[in-house]
Scaffold this active site. Structure first.
Site, PDB file in Angstrom:
ATOM      1  N   TYR A  56      -7.459   1.502   5.353  1.00 25.97           N
ATOM      2  CA  TYR A  56      -7.577   1.491   6.825  1.00 25.97           C
ATOM      3  C   TYR A  56      -6.732   0.398   7.474  1.00 25.97           C
ATOM      4  O   TYR A  56      -7.161  -0.237   8.438  1.00 25.97           O
ATOM      5  CB  TYR A  56      -9.039   1.325   7.284  1.00 25.97           C
ATOM      6  CG  TYR A  56     -10.088   1.929   6.398  1.00 25.97           C
ATOM      7  CD1 TYR A  56      -9.963   3.227   5.907  1.00 25.97           C
ATOM      8  CD2 TYR A  56     -11.227   1.219   6.061  1.00 25.97           C
ATOM      9  CE1 TYR A  56     -10.941   3.789   5.106  1.00 25.97           C
ATOM     10  CE2 TYR A  56     -12.215   1.768   5.250  1.00 25.97           C
ATOM     11  CZ  TYR A  56     -12.064   3.043   4.775  1.00 25.97           C
ATOM     12  OH  TYR A  56     -13.028   3.605   3.971  1.00 25.97           O
ATOM     13  N   HIS A  57      -5.512   0.201   6.985  1.00 24.13           N
ATOM     14  CA  HIS A  57      -4.666  -0.870   7.514  1.00 24.13           C
ATOM     15  C   HIS A  57      -3.305  -0.366   7.982  1.00 24.13           C
ATOM     16  O   HIS A  57      -2.272  -0.891   7.572  1.00 24.13           O
ATOM     17  CB  HIS A  57      -4.461  -1.950   6.447  1.00 24.13           C
ATOM     18  CG  HIS A  57      -5.702  -2.673   6.066  1.00 24.13           C
ATOM     19  ND1 HIS A  57      -5.828  -3.383   4.874  1.00 24.13           N
ATOM     20  CD2 HIS A  57      -6.885  -2.827   6.714  1.00 24.13           C
ATOM     21  CE1 HIS A  57      -7.030  -3.918   4.815  1.00 24.13           C
ATOM     22  NE2 HIS A  57      -7.694  -3.589   5.918  1.00 24.13           N
ATOM     23  N   PRO A  58      -3.242   0.655   8.847  1.00 24.85           N
ATOM     24  CA  PRO A  58      -1.928   1.123   9.303  1.00 24.85           C
ATOM     25  C   PRO A  58      -1.252   0.100  10.210  1.00 24.85           C
ATOM     26  O   PRO A  58      -1.878  -0.496  11.087  1.00 24.85           O
ATOM     27  CB  PRO A  58      -2.275   2.403  10.072  1.00 24.85           C
ATOM     28  CG  PRO A  58      -3.678   2.204  10.535  1.00 24.85           C
ATOM     29  CD  PRO A  58      -4.347   1.427   9.441  1.00 24.85           C
TER      30      PRO A  58
END
Length: 532
Positions: free
Chosen positions: A460-462
């Site tokens: 969840y780190h775009p």
């Protein structure tokens, strides 16, 4: 009503911007947030974080089928509420390596992004429970604490990592990143402490701040090459608001989407979906990066995992003293190491969970188990965000680009091998039983490559889809101003030129801290000019 600044999005960056900018009583700030309130137990109780996934508090995105990940669509939760992803993340407080920021300074040509320059911003925003020192601050809005009730298996995995030859590291944000230890968390006395808690809610009483929830911005209003405000929908009514400074803080998916809906982006792509081109900016939506993870899961010989924490006793501990298993962020312990000794910095990060974490918590845990997530934090692969339609209600097309570079695949395979090595020694070896996934029979690198492709998920780190720089594909300059458009900045994780080696919430807030300084300086200079 007139405003000096409109902030689009009340996520980690938007909340920090609102809090800092309204410290100046002469500035009127409007924050527009598509989601709603963050006042919910599943937000406040740390261990309940996954209960917001796939609900109205989640944008509920998924990637396009990923060819190198067995053609699967990978789930990407994104917070849709006050606090954004800081209201549904795992609360891990990690900045990344000093080398990450020195690389930013080199790539952007701005020494203001070097580690030496951003460290004071990190210290300014912190209220660290350990106290102040060379690397940490106290008195800032963002409370940072050690875990209140860590699970015994979390301490065991740190001891096992040391037994396997890794150094102990009590502070991943200190002098060095490499080693094993427990994570510090954005919590306050056992409760989540989001960017909304830290920055937005304390500022809500200020007369110069207005926050509108349920307000979905559909485009930036432009007069030639100048942004003049935004258009948004609230309660089914299309409205407009004007301000000399527009700050997009929608994150790595929504910010490039909004730019493109406004006619700012790759000209050919915009025309292909029926959007009139206002400003051809080829880099918008390109350069997308994310941290991929691969879980290794074991059954256990004895003991209770966190899935038993949601019990009458667990709730009694949390409501009574803010202690017990419900204070857990699930990923309590971590490790930084290298997949190749020749690397100058770690490229692997581990999240160790005393619970079965499978398919992004789509299914509740059913047995006591332990999970080691190997995460690639130095990612070579790139993806993109593109419009599917000129209709702003359509979710964009997200291509994560997972494993398009062979090096990424090989590093993750090594990550699984190292997780197995740690599990086989020290106190953890006495806890763990048979390996459930990928399974002990998968032992060759060829078999593990396939397992990585089959089980890879997002951390969840775009970032990077509106990256800063001065080259032709950069979207914003080092002061976060959109190239070619006056009065418009992007302030969120999308501007990162490269992924940091770690969870992205703290760096995103730091970016907003610097942006607030830049915006206030710009508005102050403009005001002085007008009075001259």
């Amino acid at each position: 009503m007139t405003y000096d600044v409109v902030v689009v999005g009340a996520g980690s960056a938007g909340c920090a911007l609102a809090g800092r900018l309204t410290e100046d009583p002469s500035l009127r700030v409007l924050v527009l947030e598509a989601g709603g309130s963050d006042r919910a137990l599943e937000v406040q109780i740390p261990a309940a974080l996954y209960k917001t996934f796939r609900t109205r508090r989640d944008w509920n995105y998924a990637t396009e089928p990923q060819p190198a990940a067995s053609d699967r669509r990978v789930f990407w939760p994104r917070g849709k509420m006050l606090g954004g992803c800081s209201s549904n993340n795992a609360m891990i407080y990690i900045r990344g390596a000093a080398a990450d920021y020195d690389e930013w300074a080199q790539l952007t040509g701005d020494p203001g992004w070097s580690y030496e320059s951003v460290l004071p911003l990190f210290r300014r925003m912190e209220d660290n429970g350990r106290g102040a020192d060379e690397f940490h601050g106290v008195g800032g809005p963002l409370r940072v604490e050690d875990p209140r009730s860590p699970h015994p298996w979390s301490r065991a995995v740190v001891e096992s990592a040391v037994a396997a030859g890794y150094p102990s590291n009590p502070d991943f944000n200190g002098a060095r990143q490499e080693g094993a230890g427990l994570y510090q968390l954005t919590q306050k006395r056992g409760r989540r402490w989001s960017a909304a808690d830290a920055y937005l809610h304390p500022a809500m009483h200020r007369p110069n701040l207005e926050v509108r929830t349920g307000a979905r911005v559909t485009r930036v209003l432009l007069d030639g090459d100048r942004a003049t405000g935004v258009e948004y929908v609230a309660d089914g009514v299309l409205q407009q608001v004007h301000a000399p400074q527009v700050l997009l803080s929608g994150g790595a998916i929504n910010s490039p989407q909004l730019l493109m809906l406004s006619g700012i982006g790759p000209a050919d792509h915009l025309r292909s979906v029926g959007v009139d081109v206002v400003h051809d900016l080829p880099g918008v939506g390109g350069g997308l990066q994310d941290h991929p993870l691969v879980p290794t899961i074991w059954h256990v010989r004895s003991g209770k995992s966190l899935f038993r924490g949601e019990s009458p006793a667990g709730y009694a501990q949390w409501f009574g003293a803010r202690r017990g298993p419900l204070t857990s962020n699930l990923a309590e312990a971590g490790l930084y190491t290298r997949s190749d000794d020749a690397l100058a910095e770690p490229d692997l990060q581990y999240h160790f969970l005393p619970v079965k974490y499978w398919q992004q918590a789509r299914v509740d845990p059913d047995v006591d188990a332990f999970t080691a997530c190997a995460v690639l934090v130095r990612v070579e692969s790139r993806g993109s965000v593109r419009l599917r339609s000129a209709d702003p209600t359509w979710a964009p097309a997200i291509d994560a680009g997972y494993l398009t570079e062979q090096r990424d695949l090989e590093a993750l395979v090594t990550g699984v091998e190292k997780a197995r090595d740690i599990a086989a020694v020290g106190p953890l070896a006495k806890v763990l039983a048979e390996e459930w996934s990928p399974g002990g029979t998968r032992s060759t690198r060829a078999e593990l490559r396939q397992s990585v492709r089959d089980t890879l998920e997002s951390l969840y780190h775009p970032v990077g889809s509106c990256r800063m720089g001065t080259d032709a594909d950069a979207v914003v300059d080092p002061q976060l101003r959109v190239h070619g458009i006056e009065g418009l900045r992007v302030v969120d994780a999308s501007v990162m030129p490269t992924l940091v080696r770690g969870n992205t919430n703290a760096p995103t807030i730091m970016i907003a801290e610097r942006a607030a300084d830049l915006v206030r300086a710009d508005l102050g200079a403009r005001s002085a000019l007008a009075q001259a």
